[in-house]
Design a protein around this motif. Structure first.
Motif: not given
Length: 196
Positions: A50-76
């Motif tokens: 949910r965190l990764a999807k919220f972050v991706a949404n703030t960057f303008g991404l609506e449908n968030v691919h699992p690879s994007r979720i994994d990438l964002i979570l690497k920065f947590v």
């Protein structure tokens, strides 16, 4: 130097850093980490996806691919993540989980049953049992589900809780008993244990 026009390009810089300058990578990483922190300030504890999807949404991404979720979570930071049998949950700080004694009501935003941290469930259970002095299992499940908005009103004025949410709350109830946070004296009623 690349001019970033959209959020996808931000995440592309971090996904393929070998293509970009160190300065740009540092700048983009700083923006991403600040965005993560902003979401955590409003939502922590929050389920990791949910965190990764919220972050991706703030960057303008609506449908968030699992690879994007994994990438964002690497920065947590890993020490801000609690991994449980119910999933991974991210906290604002490494010590927040240790002192967390609250829970977020449904009027502060709806979440699915699996997006609620186990600590929040536990805190809600202890709260409803304390206010009711003692509760049957079904009563406790119903009241906790209502706190989180995990159900629907029936035509007769009742409240129906879905099977998955009901099972999750029951599992947390069982854990609370095993941890000594609740007692069940064999009469089917949950109580807070007697304090010395």
């Amino acid at each position: 130097e690349l001019v970033i026009n959209n959020g996808r390009e931000y995440l592309d810089v971090l996904a393929k850093p070998e293509r970009f300058t160190r300065e740009l990578i540092v700048r983009v990483r700083t923006v991403l980490e600040a965005t993560i922190r902003t979401v955590l300030e409003a939502e922590a504890p929050i389920e990791a996806n949910r965190l990764a999807k919220f972050v991706a949404n703030t960057f303008g991404l609506e449908n968030v691919h699992p690879s994007r979720i994994d990438l964002i979570l690497k920065f947590v930071p890993e020490n801000q993540i609690t991994r449980t049998q119910f999933g991974a949950f991210v906290w604002l700080s490494p010590t927040q989980a240790e002192s967390w004694s609250s829970y977020r009501h449904a009027d502060l935003g709806t979440r699915e049953y699996d997006e609620i941290a186990p600590q929040e469930y536990t805190n809600a259970i202890l709260d409803v049992v304390e206010h009711g002095r003692s509760l049957l299992e079904e009563e406790a499940i119903l009241l906790v589900a209502q706190q989180f908005g995990l159900g629907t009103e029936t035509k007769t004025g009742g409240f129906r809780v879905g099977k998955h949410a009901k099972n999750r709350i029951k599992e947390i109830l069982d854990q609370a008993i095993q941890a000594g946070l609740l007692s069940n004296d064999g009469d089917g009623r949950f109580r807070l244990p007697d304090r010395p």
